[in-house]
Design an enzyme around this catalytic site. Structure first.
Site, mmCIF file in Angstrom:
data_model
loop_
_atom_site.group_PDB
_atom_site.id
_atom_site.type_symbol
_atom_site.label_atom_id
_atom_site.label_comp_id
_atom_site.label_asym_id
_atom_site.label_seq_id
_atom_site.Cartn_x
_atom_site.Cartn_y
_atom_site.Cartn_z
ATOM 1 N N SER A 166 -11.172 45.687 8.862
ATOM 2 C CA SER A 166 -12.057 44.772 9.578
ATOM 3 C C SER A 166 -11.451 43.370 9.701
ATOM 4 O O SER A 166 -11.988 42.533 10.411
ATOM 5 C CB SER A 166 -13.429 44.715 8.898
ATOM 6 O OG SER A 166 -13.302 44.643 7.517
ATOM 7 N N HIS B 31 -12.250 49.793 14.114
ATOM 8 C CA HIS B 31 -13.124 49.015 13.237
ATOM 9 C C HIS B 31 -14.573 49.412 13.489
ATOM 10 O O HIS B 31 -15.189 48.996 14.463
ATOM 11 C CB HIS B 31 -12.905 47.513 13.480
ATOM 12 C CG HIS B 31 -13.813 46.652 12.667
ATOM 13 N ND1 HIS B 31 -14.220 45.404 13.055
ATOM 14 C CD2 HIS B 31 -14.407 46.872 11.461
ATOM 15 C CE1 HIS B 31 -15.029 44.899 12.133
ATOM 16 N NE2 HIS B 31 -15.155 45.770 11.166
ATOM 17 N N GLU C 6 -14.596 48.497 17.329
ATOM 18 C CA GLU C 6 -13.497 47.743 17.938
ATOM 19 C C GLU C 6 -12.249 48.634 17.856
ATOM 20 O O GLU C 6 -11.864 49.063 16.767
ATOM 21 C CB GLU C 6 -13.257 46.435 17.178
ATOM 22 C CG GLU C 6 -14.296 45.366 17.463
ATOM 23 C CD GLU C 6 -14.074 44.095 16.642
ATOM 24 O OE1 GLU C 6 -14.285 43.011 17.164
ATOM 25 O OE2 GLU C 6 -13.677 44.202 15.458
ATOM 26 N N ASN D 205 -15.348 39.552 13.880
ATOM 27 C CA ASN D 205 -15.325 38.822 12.611
ATOM 28 C C ASN D 205 -14.637 37.468 12.741
ATOM 29 O O ASN D 205 -14.922 36.547 11.982
ATOM 30 C CB ASN D 205 -14.663 39.665 11.519
ATOM 31 C CG ASN D 205 -15.627 40.708 10.965
ATOM 32 O OD1 ASN D 205 -16.839 40.596 11.159
ATOM 33 N ND2 ASN D 205 -15.101 41.715 10.303
#
Ligand code: 3HC
Length: 693
Positions: free
Chosen positions: A405, A426, A438, A476
């Protein structure tokens, strides 16, 4: 181009067929075709009854949403529906596939409706920020009553044929099409044509009941206006006649169509479909994946395995010990059990799904898999050890994916021959529920491998977004900027409760500090330590998050983080200890706490996300602004009715966002760089959507 509506005869029955792929949406040409068909068939003495059906995979799935940005083109759908209902011959709608929105409304204009058992019916306009605009709010109450109408209109959730039959929305479930339909139509020919009673709909609900229901709808809508307007419009069906109700519905539909919320929700609808087609994968055929192995059966690995098994794939989960493997199996079985409980699958389906699972303790078990997904602890060395093992144990042509991540996949996959088969996938936790993935491309990843990632996501009913490599990828990384700004606001004088409250009023399911407490503060702490070496020396660093962790408060699981929690409770209340840490640190840094309005907080937290997103676009990490919007809506709870941060930036004006960002950057020199892309667009207010093309 020929007309999408054709008429053919079967003896005394006319079959009106709409052929407007892919989903037979009622655009202008379809409406005109239906309008003309009524006149033609009314005037045809050979014809005694009419069947309305569609070519392809579904009956009409709604009005053509692409037309909503312009003015309404005549004939309007409500008038077409009225005209069908006023026809001299009985019309029967033959339903199959997804009968949604204007599709269901057109069917309700017909005098009878028959449906194939697998049909799904619904009024999903609410999820486009609308109310049904062609009689749905007025006809459903008159046919099915108040409770059914409120449910259909305010939730937008589809129903099955049995429920539709119970509600009186369909007259018969038929399996043998077209024979059953022709038979049904012949029966209708002999009967008087039924007409809907145009008087007010009847109900036992008292005004207190209505008020209670309205409160419930308002609470669940969390700031979205269409469910409440839909509710109010349905209620009118019980107070006025059909003609007046139709006028009120039209007004509500037109008002909402022009609203920022509906524009945002329509953007969300098309963006969720556009992300599946990045330019990088144009014309690329995905590599086949018929079997999957997952390394690590913890929370993440089990969630991914659950999603893969449910999609029909055989899955092998590799763990380090028999005990851990049994734990993984239990977790997966638990996930499937809750799917059964929620009515998502039957017990037989659960058993068949679980039968596709193999658990193992050695890497030999991955030898046959077409794809291996690593889902172990987020640590470079741990992940490197996994990929070192996969380099020898996985098939030479197997696709190897990492569920990282934050960490750059190329930093731990060096031992793998043929790096063109490596990508990041992800997933978001819990991976069997959250729909976002992702798909991370390394400089070496082959296009057909990325396409396989997209195909896997689609198979799992998830939405994949392509991302390049950067710390935290799209979602993120933006979260990082959001969290950092929230930390500065806290240090400068806002309380966790004020910041969280402002973001919830904006439409987020929770504020940043509640989110940190829920996720646990340890991960952020470790990330900050990891980033320490690369953090710009002149960037402002708020020590408050570290001080809280170092005081032993790790979030909800320890009963304290930014807030305090009673034993086992998730209800946040102020923590005097944490508040003391914050006050002490402000004093130590010589910061005189200032007050912020909720609007300022929202604008600042929005601006830093857009600024980071603009940098992500410039670096080519994301292809289009809409990719970012989908990541934020599907992975981070960004309200759909705001359409994501980029759509929100366009709604606020990129010039306004730029001004806010400049203010933030000037207040903390060295901490923020105003993105040149934001500066360029914001200079004259050019919207981000211009980059979506
Ligand atoms: N108008 C225009 N285009 C539509 C459409 C619509 N109502 N519904 C679907 N499409 C397009 C999609 O954008 C997609 O286009 P693309 O291939 O260029 O990306 C294509 O049709 C296929 O759609 P999906 O990829 O979504 O296909 P699925 O098979 O997964 O799903 C579906 C099919 C369930 C029909 C889904 O597309 C859907 O939910 N559509 C929207 C239904 C809807 O909201 N209807 C109400 C519209 S508003 C209305 O009717 C107002 C009325 O009250 C006046």
């Amino acid at each position: 181009m020929g007309t999408p509506v054709t008429i053919r005869h079967d003896g005394e029955i006319a079959i009106v067929e709409i052929d407007n792929p892919p989903v037979n949406a009622v655009g202008q040409a379809v409406r005109q075709g239906l309008w003309d068909a009524v006149a033609t068939l009314d005037a045809d003495p050979q014809i005694e009854a009419v069947l309305l059906t569609c070519a392809g995979r579904t009956f009409i799935a709604g009005a053509d949403i692409r037309e909503f940005d312009g003015g309404a083109l005549e004939p309007w759908l409500p008038e077409v529906v009225e005209r069908i209902h006023a026809a001299r011959k009985p019309w029967t709608a033959v339903l199959f596939g997804t009968v949604l929105g204007g599709g269901l409304e057109t069917a309700l204009g017909c005098h009878y409706r028959i449906a194939h058992p697998d049909t799904k019916l619904g009024l999903p306009e609410v999820s486009l920020g609308l109310v049904p605009g062609a009689g749905g709010t007025q006809r459903v109450p008159r046919i099915s009553g108040a409770a059914a109408a409120v449910k259909l209109v305010t939730t937008g959730a589809p129903i099955c044929t049995e429920e539709a039959e119970r509600m009186g929305l369909i007259d018969r479930i038929v399996t043998d099409l077209p024979a059953d339909a022709l038979h049904f139509a012949r029966d209708t020919a002999a009967k008087p044509v039924p007409r809907l009673d145009p008087g007010p709909a009847q109900t036992d609900l008292t005004s207190e009941d209505w008020e209670e229901l309205r409160e419930d709808v308002t609470r669940k809508a969390r700031g979205q206006i269409s469910p409440v307007r839909g509710f109010d419009t349905v209620r009118k069906a019980f107070e006025t006649d059909l003609a007046e109700g139709m006028k009120l519905e039209r007004q509500a539909f037109m008002d909402l169509k022009a609203s920022a919320q509906s524009q945002a929700l329509r953007h969300a609808f098309f963006a969720e479909r556009a992300v599946a087609k990045p330019a990088a994968l144009d014309g690329v055929t995905p590599r086949e994946v018929a079997s999957l192995a997952i390394i690590g059966g913890g929370l993440m690995g089990s969630g991914i395995a659950t999603a893969a098994l449910t999609s029909g794939l055989p899955v092998t989960v590799v763990e380090q010990s028999e005990e851990a493997a049994a734990g993984a199996r239990d977790r997966i079985a638990g996930n499937l059990a809750s799917a059964v409980k929620r009515g998502k699958m039957t017990e037989d389906q659960r058993d068949a799904t679980l039968a596709r699972l193999t658990t193992a303790t050695g890497y030999e078990a991955v030898a046959e898999a077409d794809m291996v997904i690593e889902a172990v602890f987020e640590d470079t060395d741990v992940k490197r050890a996994v990929f070192d093992a996969l380099a020898t144990h996985a098939r030479g042509d197997a696709i190897l994916a990492t569920n990282t991540s934050y960490i750059d996949p190329t930093s731990f996959t060096g031992a793998v021959p043929n790096p063109d088969r490596i990508m990041g996938l992800h997933f978001f936790s819990p991976a069997h529920i959250m729909r976002l993935v992702e798909v991370v491309r390394t400089p070496d990843t082959a296009a057909e491998v990325l396409a396989a990632g997209f195909a896997l996501a689609k198979r799992m009913r998830k939405v994949a977004v392509l991302s390049g490599i950067c710390d935290g990828f799209i979602g993120n990384r933006i979260l990082g900027a959001y969290g950092r700004m929230a930390g500065y606001l806290l240090e400068d004088g806002a309380s966790p409760a004020q910041i969280d409250g402002a973001m919830k009023a904006f439409g987020m399911p929770m504020g940043p500090f509640e989110m940190f407490d829920m996720a646990g503060l340890q991960i952020g702490y470790s990330n900050r330590k990891r980033e320490a070496a690369t953090r710009p020396a002149d960037q402002r660093y708020s020590r408050i998050p570290d001080l809280i962790v170092e005081d032993g408060a790790l979030g909800q699981k320890t009963g304290r983080g930014y807030y305090a929690y009673d034993d086992g409770s998730r209800v946040a209340r102020p923590s005097p200890e944490t508040d003391a840490i914050i006050a002490c640190e402000r004093e130590a840094r010589g910061i005189a706490p200032r007050s912020f309005s909720d609007e300022e907080i929202v604008a600042m937290l929005h601006a830093v996300q857009v600024n980071e997103a603009a940098a992500i676009l410039e670096e080519g990490i994301a292809e289009r602004p809409l990719d970012i919007d989908v990541v934020k809506m599907m992975g981070y709870g960004y309200p759909r009715w705001r359409g994501g941060p980029m759509q929100e930036a366009d709604a606020r004006g990129t010039d306004t966002v730029l001004a806010t960002m400049r203010g933030i950057a000037e207040a903390d020199p060295g901490s923020w760089t105003v993105s040149p892309l934001l500066a360029r667009l914001g200079a004259d207010g050019t919207p981000f959507s211009t980059l979506d093309k």
